[in-house]
Design a protein around this motif. Structure first.
Motif, PDB file in Angstrom:
ATOM      1  N   GLY A 255      71.970  49.883  24.961  1.00 42.90           N
ATOM      2  CA  GLY A 255      71.669  50.375  23.616  1.00 42.90           C
ATOM      3  C   GLY A 255      70.449  51.283  23.638  1.00 42.90           C
ATOM      4  N   ALA A 256      69.456  50.881  24.427  1.00 42.94           N
ATOM      5  CA  ALA A 256      68.217  51.658  24.472  1.00 42.94           C
ATOM      6  C   ALA A 256      68.462  53.028  25.105  1.00 42.94           C
ATOM      7  N   ASP A 258      71.255  54.684  25.060  1.00 43.55           N
ATOM      8  CA  ASP A 258      72.008  55.438  24.061  1.00 43.55           C
ATOM      9  C   ASP A 258      71.098  56.031  23.001  1.00 43.55           C
ATOM     10  N   ARG A 259      70.187  55.205  22.539  1.00 39.47           N
ATOM     11  CA  ARG A 259      69.281  55.623  21.475  1.00 39.47           C
ATOM     12  C   ARG A 259      68.406  56.782  21.957  1.00 39.47           C
ATOM     13  N   VAL A 260      67.868  56.632  23.157  1.00 39.91           N
ATOM     14  CA  VAL A 260      66.980  57.669  23.685  1.00 39.91           C
ATOM     15  C   VAL A 260      67.765  58.955  23.959  1.00 39.91           C
ATOM     16  N   LEU A 262      70.279  59.969  22.341  1.00 42.21           N
ATOM     17  CA  LEU A 262      70.516  60.597  21.046  1.00 42.21           C
ATOM     18  C   LEU A 262      69.287  61.391  20.590  1.00 42.21           C
ATOM     19  N   ASP A 263      68.087  60.816  20.779  1.00 43.70           N
ATOM     20  CA  ASP A 263      66.852  61.549  20.455  1.00 43.70           C
ATOM     21  C   ASP A 263      66.843  62.891  21.177  1.00 43.70           C
ATOM     22  N   SER A 430      59.938  58.511  23.308  1.00 41.60           N
ATOM     23  CA  SER A 430      61.063  57.577  23.163  1.00 41.60           C
ATOM     24  C   SER A 430      60.907  56.505  24.235  1.00 41.60           C
TER      25      SER A 430
END
Ligand code: ADP
Ligand code: MG
Length: 677
Positions: A255-256, A258-260, A262-263, A430
């Protein structure tokens, strides 16, 4: 004198004012003998009771004085006949000196003294302010520094050293204005809190530290503002290449991650240059995130540069990137300082002509003669090894003067928040705060060198169980050749003691090709036990390695130990790390090894490292001057940092002319890069 003062960084009147005392003497008032404590420096005024020349171990003049609150002995080893006569019974003397515990009572050895004439006022001629002592250098007396600071303070009234911080914000902090602060630290009034002054936590100090931190933050913010006024390529493709790469992976992103990602994708999808720092503990999987970002840039028709601080780490990235991109039909180029001239020339040409869409390498990537056809994304791994200057050199590799590449900076040194705010104020941050599933924390023990035999047995057993082992040799010296020697010795011994097992050796003096061959062999399980120097510190990835021995662990910093230990615990097996040390351990050494045993959390370790070793060491950026302040001290002044960002933002928003002035005042012309660009 100017040449001598240059040694302590004093060139201008302003430098004199920012060169602060480290201690003070109080010669402003009389102390009562009855209240003196050993160690104190004090002025006393008292009556001579008796004076005598005694000859015990040494001939000395002893003068016993009393001021009605108690008695004190003055002791002189060097004296003349006239002095003996001076101390007549009943005379008043005024003395200044350090109070010590004597055989019968407190005493002062060789005090400065004056015998007062009849009827003289004992307080006459006492100082109005505390006496400062400055850090100095050979050939510069305290009296010189005091005279200089007197002059600089006198010039303050008329000088251009105006207060540049916004008055409304400053009122809230309740700190003194600049002039008051300078007068207090250089010439504290008699009632000043000396303890606070010496510890640098007096409001006057804090006022100066605040201003300095604001100036540094402004310098970095200006860098950012400047970068953002330029254009960056718009990277907003359909995402097919990224999609193919993702589906070719043998795992799915956390998840982490993916999130980064996306940033990053969002940042690159705007024409403003991305300036993003990705922090992630060792093993958190930063490389694949970088590769996915690279895929976006390549699909949009731009080139990608991926830069690592060491050859071995660059090689590692090269292997990963080739493995990921080549099946997708994308060739990965290679550029390091160790290429032969002809190879280098053709590599540079391939980059310039745009034949290479992705280039991996070391700092050789930002040498002057390297030009990209259309660099869209610059990825810098393990940023703490690079300085701001290098960061900027890559920025300048954009297609033309008004175009900057997007920048992605990745670091495995978890930077405590306070430090990040100061050191990376020009970057967005991030954090990959999650490890890939199935990782088990590394079990860490500390074992005395004397149990080396036992440890070697344990290595043998581990190998028999099918595990692979790192044995890391470290030395105090940074010298790679000395480290290599130590590793060669260990290699010889261990080969002899573990005859049935395959032992390999890797160190920085090997040719890159040989190093790579050995790392490949280790990865392919052709080597069971790899003896290595700290060259394996960053990045190297062999998931089956699950035991690490670190020699002389007590000599390494926490962050470095954490990096090293991060080489194990990457697979599904339970991993362990043995920290070998030479007894006896210092308290600091005990504390450091203790922390390593207790936690695997890179952030907790970084916080500790910061408090034990200081910011410059932790960031590894001493050479950039970033973490070096004249007055402020990270750790001590951390609680100012919220005010620092408020004030800096306020000045920037208001477009204040004071911004440039502050940067010039504290960072100066020679480091124009920070503020002047
Ligand atoms: P670091 O952040 O220290 O640079 P790496 O990028 O080298 O970490 O990743 C460490 C290891 O974890 C590599 O073997 C990589 O392939 C693997 N990895 C990365 N992301 C994942 C994931 N989401 N799931 C499983 N393994 C992963
Ligand atoms: Mg890495």
């Amino acid at each position: 004198m100017a040449a001598k003062l240059a040694a302590i960084g004093v060139y201008t009147l302003q430098d004199v004012l920012f060169h602060l005392p480290f201690r003070y003497q109080d010669r402003t008032r009389l102390s009562q003998i009855g209240r003196l404590v050993p160690g104190q420096e004090a002025v006393i005024c008292a009556e001579v009771l008796i004076s005598d020349v005694v000859i015990r171990q040494r001939r000395s003049l002893l003068v016993r004085v009393n001021d009605g609150t108690g008695s004190l002995m003055l002791r002189f080893f060097h004296f003349n006949q006239q002095q003996v006569k001076q101390f007549e019974r009943g005379r008043q003397v005024r003395c200044f000196g350090e109070v010590r515990r004597g055989p019968g009572m407190l005493e002062m050895v060789h005090p400065e003294y004056r015998v007062l004439s009849d009827g003289a006022d004992p307080a006459d001629g006492l100082d109005n302010t505390l006496t400062p002592f400055y850090p100095t250098t050979e050939g510069v007396q305290q009296t010189t520094l005091r005279r200089l600071s007197d002059q600089a303070l006198a010039a303050l009234d008329a000088s251009a050293l105006v207060d540049l911080l916004p008055p409304e914000a400053m009122r809230q902090t309740q700190l003194p204005d600049l002039e008051t602060a300078l007068r207090i630290v250089h010439r504290p009034p008699p009632n000043a809190d000396v303890q606070a002054l010496m510890e640098g936590i007096h409001p006057a100090h804090r006022r100066l530290a605040l201003e300095e931190l604001v100036a540094h933050r402004l310098g970095l913010r200006l860098l950012r503002v400047n970068a953002q006024q330029q254009h960056a390529p718009l990277i907003r493709p359909a995402g097919e290449l990224m999609g193919s790469l993702r589906s070719s992976l043998q795992f799915s992103l956390t998840g982490a991650q993916d999130r980064v990602l996306l940033d990053i994708v969002n940042d690159m999808g705007t024409p403003e240059p991305m300036l993003r720092l990705v922090q992630g503990d060792v093993g958190s999987g930063k490389t694949v995130v970088a590769a996915l970002a690279a895929a976006q840039a390549v699909e949009s028709g731009y080139q990608v540069a991926m830069m690592a601080p060491t050859e071995i780490l660059a090689e590692q990235h090269m292997l990963n990137f080739s493995e990921w991109f080549e099946p997708l039909g994308i060739n990965v180029g290679w550029l390091t300082g160790k290429l032969r001239t002809a190879q280098r020339r053709s590599a540079i040409e391939a980059v310039a002509m745009g034949r290479e869409r992705i280039v991996v390498g070391t700092h050789a990537l930002f040498q002057k003669d390297v030009e990209f056809e259309n660099l869209g994304l610059a990825i810098i791994d393990e940023q703490h090894r690079f300085g701001v200057h290098q960061r900027m050199a890559l920025r300048n590799k954009g297609a033309d003067k008004n175009t900057l590449p997007h920048q992605l900076i990745m670091t495995a040194t978890p930077i405590p928040r306070t430090l990040a705010m100061t050191a990376y104020a020009d970057l967005d941050v991030s954090i990959i705060d999650e490890l890939p599933p199935g990782r088990k924390p590394v079990t860490t023990v500390a074992i005395d060198n004397s149990r080396r035999g036992e440890i070697i047995d344990r290595v043998g057993t581990a190998i028999d169980e099918g595990r692979q082992v790192y044995w890391v040799c470290t030395l105090i010296e940074e010298s790679e050749s000395l480290q290599a020697e130590a590793a060669e010795d260990a290699y010889a011994t261990l080969q002899e003691m573990l005859p049935r097992h395959k032992v390999g050796l890797v160190h920085g003096r090997l040719k890159p090709r040989d190093k790579e061959a050995i790392m490949q062999a280790f990865k392919a399980k052709e080597i069971d036990l790899l003896i290595a120097t700290t060259v394996i510190e960053v990045g190297v990835d062999v998931p089956n390695a699950s035991l690490m021995i670190i020699e002389n662990a007590e000599r390494l910093g926490l962050s470095q130990l954490h990096q090293l230990r991060g080489r194990v615990g990457r697979g599904s097996a339970q991993s362990s790390c043995i920290l070998m040390f030479q007894a006896p351990l210092s308290n600091n050494g005990k504390e450091r090894l203790g922390i390593m045993r207790e936690t695997n959390d890179g952030f907790a370790i970084a916080e500790k490292d910061l408090s034990l070793r200081g910011a410059g060491e932790v960031l590894g950026t001493r050479q950039t001057g970033l973490a070096e302040f004249k007055i402020a001290q990270l750790g001590r002044d951390d609680d100012l940092l919220d005010d620092v960002s408020d004030i800096a933002d306020r000045l920037l928003e208001g477009n204040s002319p004071n911004v440039q002035a502050l940067v010039r005042r504290w960072i100066g012309e020679e480091k124009k890069d920070y503020g002047g660009v």
